[in-house]
Motif scaffolding. Structure first.
Motif, PDB file in Angstrom:
ATOM      1  N   THR A   1       0.823  -1.214   0.000  1.00 21.48           N
ATOM      2  CA  THR A   1       0.000   0.000   0.000  1.00 21.48           C
ATOM      3  C   THR A   1       0.856   1.263   0.000  1.00 21.48           C
ATOM      4  N   VAL A   2       1.929   1.266   0.797  1.00 20.40           N
ATOM      5  CA  VAL A   2       2.757   2.476   0.855  1.00 20.40           C
ATOM      6  C   VAL A   2       3.552   2.672  -0.428  1.00 20.40           C
ATOM      7  N   HIS A   3       3.889   1.585  -1.117  1.00 20.13           N
ATOM      8  CA  HIS A   3       4.633   1.715  -2.366  1.00 20.13           C
ATOM      9  C   HIS A   3       3.775   2.363  -3.450  1.00 20.13           C
ATOM     10  N   SER A   4       2.484   2.127  -3.420  1.00 25.31           N
ATOM     11  CA  SER A   4       1.589   2.809  -4.358  1.00 25.31           C
ATOM     12  C   SER A   4       1.305   4.233  -3.899  1.00 25.31           C
ATOM     13  N   LEU A   5       1.054   4.373  -2.617  1.00 22.27           N
ATOM     14  CA  LEU A   5       0.663   5.675  -2.075  1.00 22.27           C
ATOM     15  C   LEU A   5       1.757   6.716  -2.232  1.00 22.27           C
ATOM     16  N   ILE A   6       3.003   6.308  -2.074  1.00 22.42           N
ATOM     17  CA  ILE A   6       4.100   7.274  -2.107  1.00 22.42           C
ATOM     18  C   ILE A   6       4.184   8.001  -3.446  1.00 22.42           C
ATOM     19  N   TYR A   7       3.975   7.267  -4.546  1.00 22.13           N
ATOM     20  CA  TYR A   7       4.037   7.905  -5.861  1.00 22.13           C
ATOM     21  C   TYR A   7       2.865   8.865  -6.058  1.00 22.13           C
ATOM     22  N   ALA A   8       1.700   8.466  -5.584  1.00 24.49           N
ATOM     23  CA  ALA A   8       0.526   9.332  -5.713  1.00 24.49           C
ATOM     24  C   ALA A   8       0.699  10.610  -4.899  1.00 24.49           C
ATOM     25  N   LEU A   9       1.225  10.488  -3.688  1.00 27.85           N
ATOM     26  CA  LEU A   9       1.436  11.665  -2.845  1.00 27.85           C
ATOM     27  C   LEU A   9       2.441  12.618  -3.483  1.00 27.85           C
ATOM     28  N   ALA A  10       3.510  12.055  -4.042  1.00 22.34           N
ATOM     29  CA  ALA A  10       4.517  12.892  -4.700  1.00 22.34           C
ATOM     30  C   ALA A  10       3.929  13.574  -5.926  1.00 22.34           C
ATOM     31  N   ARG A  11       3.146  12.834  -6.678  1.00 21.97           N
ATOM     32  CA  ARG A  11       2.567  13.397  -7.899  1.00 21.97           C
ATOM     33  C   ARG A  11       1.617  14.546  -7.595  1.00 21.97           C
ATOM     34  N   PHE A  12       0.909  14.454  -6.478  1.00 23.47           N
ATOM     35  CA  PHE A  12      -0.053  15.497  -6.146  1.00 23.47           C
ATOM     36  C   PHE A  12       0.497  16.530  -5.167  1.00 23.47           C
ATOM     37  N   GLY A  13       1.823  16.521  -4.966  1.00 25.13           N
ATOM     38  CA  GLY A  13       2.451  17.639  -4.279  1.00 25.13           C
ATOM     39  C   GLY A  13       2.514  17.592  -2.775  1.00 25.13           C
ATOM     40  N   ALA A  14       2.485  16.404  -2.165  1.00 21.18           N
ATOM     41  CA  ALA A  14       2.600  16.309  -0.707  1.00 21.18           C
ATOM     42  C   ALA A  14       4.064  16.256  -0.289  1.00 21.18           C
ATOM     43  N   THR A  15       4.321  16.596   0.973  1.00 22.01           N
ATOM     44  CA  THR A  15       5.628  16.366   1.587  1.00 22.01           C
ATOM     45  C   THR A  15       5.517  15.064   2.367  1.00 22.01           C
ATOM     46  N   ILE A  16       6.461  14.151   2.156  1.00 21.54           N
ATOM     47  CA  ILE A  16       6.358  12.804   2.719  1.00 21.54           C
ATOM     48  C   ILE A  16       7.432  12.590   3.774  1.00 21.54           C
ATOM     49  N   LEU A  17       7.019  12.118   4.944  1.00 21.85           N
ATOM     50  CA  LEU A  17       7.935  11.791   6.033  1.00 21.85           C
ATOM     51  C   LEU A  17       8.006  10.269   6.148  1.00 21.85           C
ATOM     52  N   PHE A  18       9.203   9.714   6.127  1.00 25.59           N
ATOM     53  CA  PHE A  18       9.383   8.263   6.192  1.00 25.59           C
ATOM     54  C   PHE A  18       9.695   7.850   7.631  1.00 25.59           C
ATOM     55  N   CYS A  19       8.863   6.997   8.194  1.00 29.25           N
ATOM     56  CA  CYS A  19       9.021   6.565   9.587  1.00 29.25           C
ATOM     57  C   CYS A  19       8.999   5.039   9.652  1.00 29.25           C
ATOM     58  N   PRO A  20      10.068   4.365   9.244  1.00 34.93           N
ATOM     59  CA  PRO A  20      10.069   2.898   9.183  1.00 34.93           C
ATOM     60  C   PRO A  20      10.465   2.245  10.497  1.00 34.93           C
ATOM     61  N   GLY A  21      10.094   0.974  10.621  1.00 31.71           N
ATOM     62  CA  GLY A  21      10.631   0.174  11.702  1.00 31.71           C
ATOM     63  C   GLY A  21      12.077  -0.157  11.376  1.00 31.71           C
ATOM     64  N   PRO A  22      12.885  -0.547  12.356  1.00 35.07           N
ATOM     65  CA  PRO A  22      14.297  -0.878  12.110  1.00 35.07           C
ATOM     66  C   PRO A  22      14.444  -1.976  11.058  1.00 35.07           C
ATOM     67  N   GLY A  23      15.249  -1.698  10.039  1.00 34.58           N
ATOM     68  CA  GLY A  23      15.469  -2.673   8.978  1.00 34.58           C
ATOM     69  C   GLY A  23      14.343  -2.753   7.971  1.00 34.58           C
ATOM     70  N   LEU A  24      13.360  -1.864   8.078  1.00 42.94           N
ATOM     71  CA  LEU A  24      12.190  -1.913   7.197  1.00 42.94           C
ATOM     72  C   LEU A  24      12.049  -0.609   6.415  1.00 42.94           C
ATOM     73  N   GLU A  25      13.196  -0.024   6.047  1.00 44.83           N
ATOM     74  CA  GLU A  25      13.204   1.238   5.327  1.00 44.83           C
ATOM     75  C   GLU A  25      12.661   1.074   3.909  1.00 44.83           C
ATOM     76  N   MET A  26      12.228   2.174   3.339  1.00 51.63           N
ATOM     77  CA  MET A  26      11.720   2.175   1.971  1.00 51.63           C
ATOM     78  C   MET A  26      12.811   1.672   1.028  1.00 51.63           C
ATOM     79  N   PRO A  27      12.498   0.750   0.103  1.00 52.46           N
ATOM     80  CA  PRO A  27      13.506   0.211  -0.821  1.00 52.46           C
ATOM     81  C   PRO A  27      14.165   1.301  -1.659  1.00 52.46           C
ATOM     82  N   GLU A  28      15.423   1.078  -1.978  1.00 50.81           N
ATOM     83  CA  GLU A  28      16.180   2.066  -2.737  1.00 50.81           C
ATOM     84  C   GLU A  28      15.580   2.323  -4.114  1.00 50.81           C
ATOM     85  N   HIS A  29      15.035   1.278  -4.755  1.00 48.37           N
ATOM     86  CA  HIS A  29      14.494   1.495  -6.098  1.00 48.37           C
ATOM     87  C   HIS A  29      13.270   2.406  -6.056  1.00 48.37           C
TER      88      HIS A  29
END
Length: 336
Positions: A36-64
């Motif tokens: 869900t977050v992998h889809s949502l992140i692109y939509a938020l960026a496309r519509f002009g939101a500022t995104i804060l990444f708050c992952p659990g340890p070792g669960l960061e957003m993938p580099e790609h």
């Protein structure tokens, strides 16, 4: 990814805040495996939101995902450090911020260190996700992941940055979102679920032609999608993602690997099926000079030839052996 869930999420945000552009939205939890977050992140960026990444340890957003965010949506990605220290102190942890081109200048000056979110405007929405146990590597200990997994509860939401925050979750939840928040007016996750049916009904009606939607220029997305050239040749390497549909034994007979050419410096290809990036080692041109065999040469992908060869003439090789098998000879720009 999970595009229809993203439609529900965007609808919820827009219905409550009347816009997406300019909002500060925090993505929380398992950002590595959460569809869900992998889809949502692109939509938020496309519509002009500022995104804060708050992952659990070792669960960061993938580099790609981060690379695509940086290359396609014109914003700025700033990384932060020492996430675990912030978790231990009970702070609201972030390890990266994506800022749109319309963000205030002060945001662009945030230092590259771990910080507590102390923004006067606060966090507009907090999107919580569960630990995706079913997608973890077999060698990963579940207890270790759960040990440091961030939890959203009343104590966290007492912070001034969450005074007007929409608390969202795609559901189902496990332990990352406490039940004590269910009656909180900021909690939106049950509304999200309720919006699921009408949003998907509207999508089906649109696809079947039962409804027509006219989008004006003012209503269009904040960032327009880039039309990248596509590489479809048989030669070259396969997608590096072992789970990609193009690598599955049941599908390789029916589909061929396809990649978008998203960058020339360095040469970067992006799988059209799973969005994973690929960095080729060797390249050549199908338009070798006047068809003379002595001009049929291959080059290192990091040489200047990667910028000179037209996309429609580009040939990718997984190895020098593959290039030579197709009667290409090494140029002076081939890696030794």
């Amino acid at each position: 990814e999970h595009p229809t869930q993203t439609l529900c999420d965007l609808y919820t945000i827009r219905k409550e805040r009347q816009t997406v552009k300019g909002l500060r939205i925090a993505l929380w939890g398992d950002l590595k495996h959460g569809r869900t977050v992998h889809s949502l992140i692109y939509a938020l960026a496309r519509f002009g939101a500022t995104i804060l990444f708050c992952p659990g340890p070792g669960l960061e957003m993938p580099e790609h995902v981060l690379r695509r965010l940086s290359t396609e949506y014109r914003g700025e990605l700033k990384r932060c450090r020492d996430l675990n220290q912030d978790l231990e102190r009970g702070f609201f942890p972030i390890n990266a911020i994506y800022m749109t081109p319309v963000s205030p200048h002060q945001l662009a000056m945030l230092p590259d260190i771990s910080i507590r979110v102390e923004l006067k405007a606060g966090v507009d929405a907090l999107y919580v996700t569960r630990l995706q146990k079913e997608r973890q590597a077999p060698t990963v200990e579940e207890k270790e992941l759960l040990k440091g997994y961030p939890v959203v509860d009343k104590k966290l939401l007492k912070g001034k940055e969450f005074k007007k925050t929409l608390v969202m979750h795609p559901l189902p939840r496990v332990d990352e979102l406490t039940h004590e928040l269910d009656a909180d007016p900021r909690s939106m996750y049950f509304k999200q679920a309720a919006y699921g049916m009408p949003v998907r009904m509207a999508l089906i009606a649109l696809l079947l032609g039962a409804k027509e939607v006219k989008i004006t220029k003012e209503q269009d997305s904040f960032v327009r999608k880039i039309d990248y050239p596509v590489y479809k040749r048989d030669s070259g390497v396969n997608c590096p993602n072992a789970k990609c549909v193009s690598n599955q034994e049941t599908e390789v007979k029916y589909i061929k690997p396809e990649f978008k050419i998203v960058s020339r410096e360095p040469l970067t290809m992006r799988c059209v099926y799973c969005d994973h990036d690929l960095h080729p080692q060797y390249i050549a041109s199908s338009d070798w000079h006047e068809g003379k065999l002595e001009s049929k040469k291959y080059h290192s992908a990091d040489s200047h030839w990667a910028r000179k060869i037209k996309p429609e003439n580009l040939i990718i090789f997984a190895s020098e052996k593959e290039a030579q098998a197709q009667q290409f000879k090494p140029s002076s720009y081939a890696r030794k």
